[in-house]
Design a protein around this motif. Structure first.
Motif, short mmCIF file in Angstrom:
data_model
loop_
_atom_site.label_atom_id
_atom_site.label_comp_id
_atom_site.label_asym_id
_atom_site.label_seq_id
_atom_site.Cartn_x
_atom_site.Cartn_y
_atom_site.Cartn_z
N PHE A 115 26.05 43.75 -90.67
CA PHE A 115 27.13 42.91 -91.47
C PHE A 115 28.22 43.54 -89.74
O PHE A 115 29.46 42.89 -89.72
CB PHE A 115 27.74 43.27 -92.78
CG PHE A 115 26.99 42.19 -93.28
CD1 PHE A 115 26.72 41.13 -93.63
CD2 PHE A 115 25.66 43.47 -94.31
CE1 PHE A 115 26.00 40.45 -94.09
CE2 PHE A 115 24.78 42.46 -95.03
CZ PHE A 115 24.83 40.78 -95.17
N SER A 116 28.32 44.64 -89.63
CA SER A 116 29.50 44.27 -88.76
C SER A 116 29.54 44.30 -87.56
O SER A 116 30.70 43.97 -86.31
CB SER A 116 30.01 46.55 -88.27
OG SER A 116 30.29 47.22 -89.28
N LEU A 117 28.18 44.11 -86.81
CA LEU A 117 27.17 43.35 -85.65
C LEU A 117 28.20 41.94 -86.18
O LEU A 117 27.91 41.35 -85.21
CB LEU A 117 25.46 43.64 -85.43
CG LEU A 117 25.39 42.90 -85.07
CD1 LEU A 117 23.47 43.94 -84.84
CD2 LEU A 117 24.33 41.46 -85.09
N LEU A 118 27.62 41.35 -87.11
CA LEU A 118 28.13 40.20 -86.94
C LEU A 118 29.19 39.47 -87.24
O LEU A 118 29.03 38.44 -87.26
CB LEU A 118 27.27 39.77 -88.74
CG LEU A 118 26.96 37.88 -89.38
CD1 LEU A 118 25.35 37.73 -88.61
CD2 LEU A 118 26.30 38.27 -90.27
N GLU A 134 15.31 45.51 -96.71
CA GLU A 134 16.59 44.82 -96.18
C GLU A 134 16.36 43.72 -94.75
O GLU A 134 18.10 43.25 -94.04
CB GLU A 134 17.55 46.24 -95.75
CG GLU A 134 17.86 46.82 -96.65
CD GLU A 134 17.20 47.75 -97.56
OE1 GLU A 134 17.59 47.99 -98.55
OE2 GLU A 134 15.51 47.41 -97.27
N THR A 135 15.98 44.11 -93.78
CA THR A 135 15.09 43.23 -93.10
C THR A 135 15.72 41.45 -93.75
O THR A 135 15.89 40.74 -92.60
CB THR A 135 13.37 43.43 -92.13
OG1 THR A 135 14.64 44.79 -91.44
CG2 THR A 135 13.57 42.22 -91.58
N LYS A 136 14.72 41.58 -94.68
CA LYS A 136 14.70 39.88 -95.12
C LYS A 136 16.40 39.72 -95.72
O LYS A 136 16.42 38.61 -95.27
CB LYS A 136 14.46 40.18 -96.77
CG LYS A 136 11.94 40.43 -96.36
CD LYS A 136 11.83 40.44 -97.94
CE LYS A 136 10.25 41.05 -97.92
NZ LYS A 136 9.29 40.74 -99.28
N ILE A 137 17.31 40.82 -95.53
CA ILE A 137 18.47 39.65 -95.97
C ILE A 137 18.83 39.48 -95.08
O ILE A 137 19.58 38.95 -94.39
CB ILE A 137 19.33 41.29 -96.78
CG1 ILE A 137 18.42 41.29 -98.30
CG2 ILE A 137 20.78 40.63 -96.59
CD1 ILE A 137 19.35 42.31 -98.85
N LYS A 141 20.06 35.43 -93.31
CA LYS A 141 21.75 35.76 -92.84
C LYS A 141 21.30 34.60 -91.63
O LYS A 141 22.32 34.27 -91.31
CB LYS A 141 22.27 36.68 -92.97
CG LYS A 141 24.25 36.77 -92.98
CD LYS A 141 24.35 36.20 -93.64
CE LYS A 141 26.08 35.76 -93.37
NZ LYS A 141 26.60 35.27 -94.79
N LEU A 142 21.24 35.94 -90.30
CA LEU A 142 20.65 35.03 -89.36
C LEU A 142 20.21 33.68 -89.06
O LEU A 142 21.01 32.68 -88.19
CB LEU A 142 19.70 35.93 -88.26
CG LEU A 142 20.58 37.13 -88.16
CD1 LEU A 142 18.96 38.28 -87.32
CD2 LEU A 142 21.33 37.20 -86.95
#
Length: 363
Positions: A115-118, A134-137, A141-142
């Motif tokens: 989320f910091s990256l985003l 977490e990868t699914k989340i 989002k991506l």
């Protein structure tokens, strides 16, 4: 007309270093900067305004989400350096690459770092899918934001990643099985040592174990495999006690296979009386593993060329963004290198040269 490549050669630095000096981006030592500027002035070098404007117009930002490295686990340093090398080489195409690192044992760190990256609004993402939930989340989002993504080192099926760059882990395990059988040709018992966190999250580890076992099965090898699970390889006292107790209770074990980059921890925990009678095969040419290879504690290491993985992932994603190439779900497998004490010093020369250059530029 003299080019950036010519300037880099005369200054004995990378083209990326020359580019940083020209555009005053920092990250270059005062001594190196002065040397490059002197050569630029001597040849009256001028930036091509058309090419510069084109690069600015087509600006792309690639964010890399990878595990952090430290002195006890240096594996991820190699893909990190490969990404840096790729970043230097693609900057001229108007592509900027930034690294974001997380704790590979902590799913919260993985998600928080994403989320910091985003927040930096990347054009594309290179990621190591370390935890399935977490990868699914992250992927949802991506995809909602229409941001293309690529999987590095670890592959998980069922996603729309542009590509996977890494090792054919099944075949690497298959080769490890063959090497173990060649090392201990008579019917024997082989022990597979696996950290419990890898059982939970790492598809590459499970594929290596599958390949190892299937080599023995498909070739009708009489040797049998056993598995020992260690809760935390970093807990040296408990790891040492558990492994040595197991070997005491199972004297038939003549080979140990560690399907991760942590074989040096296993070797350092085993008592000398067991060590001299067992053949060891592990993965990755980290400095600690290489030391074990050179002192004959380990018979073979299998390298997955992590530096090239990082570099290739940047190159592929750049082609996807700038040339509109579509690599959807392609699997880009790097060569599987078998390392011995005799050839290990000749492996990963590109990484060694690049790391030396980085250190020189920062000195």
């Amino acid at each position: 007309m003299i080019t950036i490549k010519d300037i880099a050669k005369k200054a004995n630095v990378s083209e990326g270093t020359v580019d940083r000096v020209i555009h005053n981006r920092g990250g270059v030592s005062k001594k190196t900067k002065a040397k490059v500027k002197e050569i630029l002035a001597f040849y009256n070098f001028r930036v091509n305004p058309v090419a510069s404007a084109l690069a600015m117009k087509n600006k792309h930002f690639i964010a890399a989400l990878i595990p952090e490295h430290n002195d006890s686990d240096l594996f991820w340093k190699s893909p990190y350096l490969g990404i840096l090398k790729g970043a230097n080489d693609v900057r001229r195409f108007g592509v900027q690459v930034n690294n974001f690192t997380f704790n590979q044992y902590d799913p919260d760190s993985y998600l928080k770092t994403f989320f910091s990256l985003l927040e930096t609004k990347p054009t594309a993402v290179i990621m190591v899918p370390n935890f399935l939930k977490e990868t699914k989340i992250i992927v949802s989002k991506l995809e909602a934001l229409d941001i293309p993504y690529l999987f590095l080192n670890i592959n998980i099926d069922g996603f729309n990643n542009k590509a996977f760059v890494g090792q054919d882990s099944y075949m690497a395990g298959y080769i490890a099985g063959k090497l173990m059988n060649l090392s201990v040709p008579k019917p024997s018992s082989f022990l597979i040592i696996q950290a419990r966190h890898n059982i939970i999250k790492n598809n590459s580890i499970s594929n290596r174990i599958k390949g190892f076992n299937e080599y023995l099965l498909k070739n009708r090898i009489s040797s049998k495999t056993q598995t020992l699970q260690i809760d935390n390889l970093n807990d040296s006292l408990n790891t040492k006690e558990k492994i040595n107790t197991y070997l005491k209770d199972h004297p038939e074990v003549e080979g140990i296979f560690v399907p991760s980059s942590r074989i040096y921890i296993v070797v350092n925990c085993i008592e000398a009386s067991y060590l001299k009678n067992i053949k060891f095969i592990g993965f990755d040419n980290t400095p600690q593993n290489i030391e074990c290879l050179k002192n004959d504690s380990v018979s073979f290491l299998i390298s997955q060329k992590p530096f090239e993985q990082g570099y290739e992932s940047v190159r592929l994603m750049t082609n996807c963004l700038t040339l509109k190439k579509d690599y959807l779900n392609n699997k880009i497998h790097l060569p599987i290198d078998i390392l011995t004490k005799e050839n290990v010093d000749y492996n990963e020369r590109n990484e060694i040269v690049f790391e030396s250059e980085v250190q020189k530029n920062n000195s």
